[in-house]
Design a protein around this motif. Sequence first.
Motif, PDB file in Angstrom:
ATOM      1  N   GLY A  30      38.227  24.870  31.250  1.00 14.14           N
ATOM      2  CA  GLY A  30      38.635  26.374  30.989  1.00 14.14           C
ATOM      3  C   GLY A  30      37.278  27.213  31.298  1.00 14.14           C
ATOM      4  N   ILE A  31      36.590  27.073  32.786  1.00 16.27           N
ATOM      5  CA  ILE A  31      35.521  27.805  33.122  1.00 16.27           C
ATOM      6  C   ILE A  31      35.913  28.126  34.327  1.00 16.27           C
ATOM      7  CG2 ILE A  31      32.906  28.252  33.164  1.00 16.27           C
ATOM      8  CD1 ILE A  31      33.925  26.901  30.461  1.00 16.27           C
ATOM      9  N   PHE A  32      35.647  29.714  34.773  1.00 11.67           N
ATOM     10  CA  PHE A  32      36.234  29.790  36.206  1.00 11.67           C
ATOM     11  C   PHE A  32      35.465  30.791  36.621  1.00 11.67           C
ATOM     12  CE2 PHE A  32      39.912  29.036  33.392  1.00 11.67           C
ATOM     13  CZ  PHE A  32      40.901  28.316  34.699  1.00 11.67           C
ATOM     14  N   LYS A  33      34.838  31.107  37.782  1.00  3.54           N
ATOM     15  CA  LYS A  33      34.390  31.842  38.504  1.00  3.54           C
ATOM     16  C   LYS A  33      34.816  33.244  38.329  1.00  3.54           C
ATOM     17  CE  LYS A  33      31.492  30.145  42.160  1.00  3.54           C
ATOM     18  NZ  LYS A  33      31.035  29.015  41.458  1.00  3.54           N
ATOM     19  N   ASP A  34      36.231  33.401  38.368  1.00  2.00           N
ATOM     20  CA  ASP A  34      36.893  34.824  38.501  1.00  2.00           C
ATOM     21  C   ASP A  34      37.369  34.883  37.028  1.00  2.00           C
ATOM     22  OD1 ASP A  34      37.656  37.327  40.080  1.00  2.00           O
ATOM     23  OD2 ASP A  34      39.794  36.200  39.462  1.00  2.00           O
ATOM     24  N   MET A  35      37.467  36.398  36.658  1.00  2.00           N
ATOM     25  CA  MET A  35      38.479  36.955  35.639  1.00  2.00           C
ATOM     26  C   MET A  35      39.592  36.710  35.042  1.00  2.00           C
ATOM     27  SD  MET A  35      38.770  37.207  31.959  1.00  2.00           S
ATOM     28  CE  MET A  35      36.830  37.790  31.431  1.00  2.00           C
ATOM     29  N   ASN A  36      40.351  36.651  36.412  1.00  2.00           N
ATOM     30  CA  ASN A  36      41.249  37.164  36.731  1.00  2.00           C
ATOM     31  C   ASN A  36      42.306  36.053  36.598  1.00  2.00           C
ATOM     32  OD1 ASN A  36      43.063  40.187  37.437  1.00  2.00           O
ATOM     33  ND2 ASN A  36      40.515  39.837  38.652  1.00  2.00           N
ATOM     34  N   ASP A  37      41.206  34.974  37.474  1.00  2.00           N
ATOM     35  CA  ASP A  37      41.205  33.927  37.636  1.00  2.00           C
ATOM     36  C   ASP A  37      41.661  33.195  36.138  1.00  2.00           C
ATOM     37  OD1 ASP A  37      41.931  33.888  39.699  1.00  2.00           O
ATOM     38  OD2 ASP A  37      40.103  32.955  40.833  1.00  2.00           O
ATOM     39  N   ALA A  38      40.975  33.177  35.166  1.00  2.00           N
ATOM     40  CA  ALA A  38      40.509  32.934  34.024  1.00  2.00           C
ATOM     41  C   ALA A  38      42.127  33.139  33.507  1.00  2.00           C
ATOM     42  CB  ALA A  38      39.524  32.783  33.424  1.00  2.00           C
ATOM     43  N   ILE A  39      42.202  34.243  32.544  1.00  2.00           N
ATOM     44  CA  ILE A  39      43.325  34.899  32.662  1.00  2.00           C
ATOM     45  C   ILE A  39      45.252  34.379  33.096  1.00  2.00           C
ATOM     46  CG2 ILE A  39      44.936  37.340  32.440  1.00  2.00           C
ATOM     47  CD1 ILE A  39      41.980  38.464  31.972  1.00  2.00           C
ATOM     48  N   GLU A  40      44.861  34.176  34.420  1.00  2.00           N
ATOM     49  CA  GLU A  40      46.452  33.398  34.903  1.00  2.00           C
ATOM     50  C   GLU A  40      46.425  31.776  33.755  1.00  2.00           C
ATOM     51  OE1 GLU A  40      49.692  33.889  36.509  1.00  2.00           O
ATOM     52  OE2 GLU A  40      47.879  35.634  36.422  1.00  2.00           O
ATOM     53  N   ALA A  41      45.370  31.513  34.421  1.00  2.00           N
ATOM     54  CA  ALA A  41      45.261  30.032  34.433  1.00  2.00           C
ATOM     55  C   ALA A  41      45.258  29.794  32.772  1.00  2.00           C
ATOM     56  CB  ALA A  41      44.081  29.315  33.740  1.00  2.00           C
ATOM     57  N   ALA A  42      45.313  31.020  31.716  1.00  2.00           N
ATOM     58  CA  ALA A  42      45.751  30.960  30.095  1.00  2.00           C
ATOM     59  C   ALA A  42      46.728  31.300  30.507  1.00  2.00           C
ATOM     60  CB  ALA A  42      44.761  31.938  29.243  1.00  2.00           C
ATOM     61  N   LYS A  43      46.929  32.320  30.554  1.00  2.66           N
ATOM     62  CA  LYS A  43      48.731  32.400  30.786  1.00  2.66           C
ATOM     63  C   LYS A  43      49.938  31.237  31.089  1.00  2.66           C
ATOM     64  CE  LYS A  43      51.316  35.835  33.043  1.00  2.66           C
ATOM     65  NZ  LYS A  43      51.683  36.692  33.864  1.00  2.66           N
ATOM     66  N   PRO A 186      48.275  20.669  26.528  1.00  6.04           N
ATOM     67  CA  PRO A 186      47.243  21.817  27.779  1.00  6.04           C
ATOM     68  C   PRO A 186      45.930  22.142  27.864  1.00  6.04           C
ATOM     69  CG  PRO A 186      48.462  23.689  27.442  1.00  6.04           C
ATOM     70  CD  PRO A 186      48.466  22.717  26.328  1.00  6.04           C
ATOM     71  N   ASP A 187      45.070  21.880  29.494  1.00  2.00           N
ATOM     72  CA  ASP A 187      44.216  22.559  29.806  1.00  2.00           C
ATOM     73  C   ASP A 187      44.215  24.179  29.213  1.00  2.00           C
ATOM     74  OD1 ASP A 187      41.381  22.164  30.274  1.00  2.00           O
ATOM     75  OD2 ASP A 187      41.623  21.628  32.285  1.00  2.00           O
ATOM     76  N   ASN A 188      43.181  24.543  29.284  1.00  5.50           N
ATOM     77  CA  ASN A 188      42.914  26.036  28.858  1.00  5.50           C
ATOM     78  C   ASN A 188      43.867  27.144  28.202  1.00  5.50           C
ATOM     79  OD1 ASN A 188      41.761  26.270  32.216  1.00  5.50           O
ATOM     80  ND2 ASN A 188      43.895  26.115  32.675  1.00  5.50           N
ATOM     81  N   ILE A 189      43.996  25.820  27.113  1.00  3.97           N
ATOM     82  CA  ILE A 189      44.127  26.561  25.798  1.00  3.97           C
ATOM     83  C   ILE A 189      43.187  28.065  25.938  1.00  3.97           C
ATOM     84  CG2 ILE A 189      45.698  25.089  25.236  1.00  3.97           C
ATOM     85  CD1 ILE A 189      43.143  24.796  22.898  1.00  3.97           C
ATOM     86  N   CYS A 190      41.571  28.140  26.263  1.00  2.08           N
ATOM     87  CA  CYS A 190      41.024  28.954  25.893  1.00  2.08           C
ATOM     88  C   CYS A 190      40.257  28.888  27.113  1.00  2.08           C
ATOM     89  CB  CYS A 190      39.737  28.738  24.712  1.00  2.08           C
ATOM     90  SG  CYS A 190      39.106  27.113  24.796  1.00  2.08           S
ATOM     91  N   VAL A 191      39.481  30.035  27.926  1.00  2.00           N
ATOM     92  CA  VAL A 191      39.295  30.297  28.696  1.00  2.00           C
ATOM     93  C   VAL A 191      38.015  30.773  28.765  1.00  2.00           C
ATOM     94  CG1 VAL A 191      40.788  29.486  30.395  1.00  2.00           C
ATOM     95  CG2 VAL A 191      40.750  31.421  29.940  1.00  2.00           C
ATOM     96  N   THR A 192      37.565  30.502  29.650  1.00  2.00           N
ATOM     97  CA  THR A 192      36.078  31.808  30.695  1.00  2.00           C
ATOM     98  C   THR A 192      35.693  32.505  31.219  1.00  2.00           C
ATOM     99  OG1 THR A 192      34.314  33.422  29.284  1.00  2.00           O
ATOM    100  CG2 THR A 192      34.343  30.381  29.636  1.00  2.00           C
ATOM    101  N   VAL A 193      34.640  33.276  31.736  1.00  2.00           N
ATOM    102  CA  VAL A 193      34.470  32.945  32.841  1.00  2.00           C
ATOM    103  C   VAL A 193      32.840  32.125  33.448  1.00  2.00           C
ATOM    104  CG1 VAL A 193      35.125  35.042  34.440  1.00  2.00           C
ATOM    105  CG2 VAL A 193      33.423  35.950  32.885  1.00  2.00           C
ATOM    106  N   GLU A 194      32.333  31.997  34.119  1.00  2.00           N
ATOM    107  CA  GLU A 194      31.092  31.741  34.299  1.00  2.00           C
ATOM    108  C   GLU A 194      29.257  32.115  33.784  1.00  2.00           C
ATOM    109  OE1 GLU A 194      30.457  29.538  38.103  1.00  2.00           O
ATOM    110  OE2 GLU A 194      31.472  28.738  37.742  1.00  2.00           O
TER     111      GLU A 194
END
Length: 462
Positions: A30-43, A186-194
Amino acid sequence: MPINESMVQDIVQAVVAKMQIADAPTGKHGIFKDMNDAIEAAKSAQKIVKVMSMDQREKIISCIRKKIHENAEILARMGVDETGMGNVGDKILKHHLVADKTPGTEDITTTAWSGDRGLTLIEMGPFGVIGAITPSTNPSETVICNTIGMLAGGNTVVFNPHPSAIKTSIYAINLLNEASLEAGGPDNICVTVEKPTLETSNIMMKHKDIHLIAATGGPGVVTAVLSSGKRGIGAGAGNPPAVVDETADIRKAAKDIVNGCTFDNNLPCIAEKEIVAVSSIADELMHYLLTENDCYLASKEEQDKLTSVVLAGGKLNRKCVGRDARTLLSMIGVDAPANIRCIVFEGPKEHPLITTELMMPILGMVRAKDFDDAVEQAVWLEHGNRHSAHIHSKNVDNITKYAKAIDTAILVKNGPSYSAIGFGGEGFCTFTIASRTGEGLTSASTFTKRRRCVMSDSLCIR
Ligand code: NAD
């Protein structure tokens, strides 16, 4: 100062805690560098959650509860270590509380009308991906509480946590995803950025796939979210007054107020921040605060020194927030006895240490000439936040009058403030109290859309 046995124990405990934190597995679910990628994964995760059975969602939530119990101490230590605020013992209790008493799918209910013209239901469905902004004061508690409620409602969540609590928030987010994976979700039920920043927060708030934003924090963030053009849930600041009238059990009131005020070093937004006491019992109340509840009476000179340290240049000094009473006193050169838990004094409502939301165990007492005056002063001190207020009284008419006048999301009668979130009180737990937008104590149903499902002329089998 000679080192005694208890100091050695404290040092050993602190070293062991640091080693535990250093050894803690640092998974990256659930940890991403980029906010857009994080949102995509949560979607992508939400597409799976959306079609899951309620039973499957509940299995994930059960696994989350178990994992949080297992990790309560490490999360508590991490929070204190990273933010420098609060105390480990109370933070452990807060994690057990959030694991036990945050509502799951049972909070999602259906309303039905059935009759000659068929059957109509109101079903509570997910928003999709929810954006959530979380505070430094209850960092992992809020992340866990929001994730359980949002997932129970069929959503996934993108967090922009407070930057000064990011390690703790990341640790919690990873655990929550591990729980989902272990329960077959699934993975990424919750996400954030580093590295959360105002920029990543803006990306989240403006993103086309985020339709609801829940902001838990001070006035700045709530205003930002409510100006985003999206639907916002605003859980903002408070400055809860505790009124004590002449009918109260004064001895018990003193105990409850100090217990509530000192819980996690006064970090909870619901905690007693000042007392308004009716004059006829004010001296008795102060007597019990000082003789039975480990309070330190600050002289006028000490109040002035505290004001200049705590509100340096008129601004809240973050280095004082969430510190214990003895540490605060040591900052003004007072070496207080080991038992001291809270700093008290009497002053006017305009005193800067009374009127400001300090989030530290400094409790000013304002004297009121009668109950009506107490209500007027307490309403003034709450600053229209409509957040939390407390009262110690056995007079139902007085309680009713106060409740109507102060109009807060929470009003605790004759108990410590934390009973409002299910700790020693009835009812569920939350760490997001939507004071400004009026949802009050949020839970899974707060994070759902109401949909009307109509079956015309059928399915009524009465
Ligand atoms: P804070 O306002 O400094 O930060 C809260 C969050 O908002 C952080 O993630 C921060 O990065 C973010 N933020 C701040 N300004 C922002 C802006 N303009 N745009 C976008 N994001 C922004 O609060 P804090 O010190 O971490 O927490 C303490 C405050 O939160 C207190 O006022 C307390 O009463 C309040 N609080 C309220 C609740 C509630 O349920 N109502 C719960 C906890 C804390």
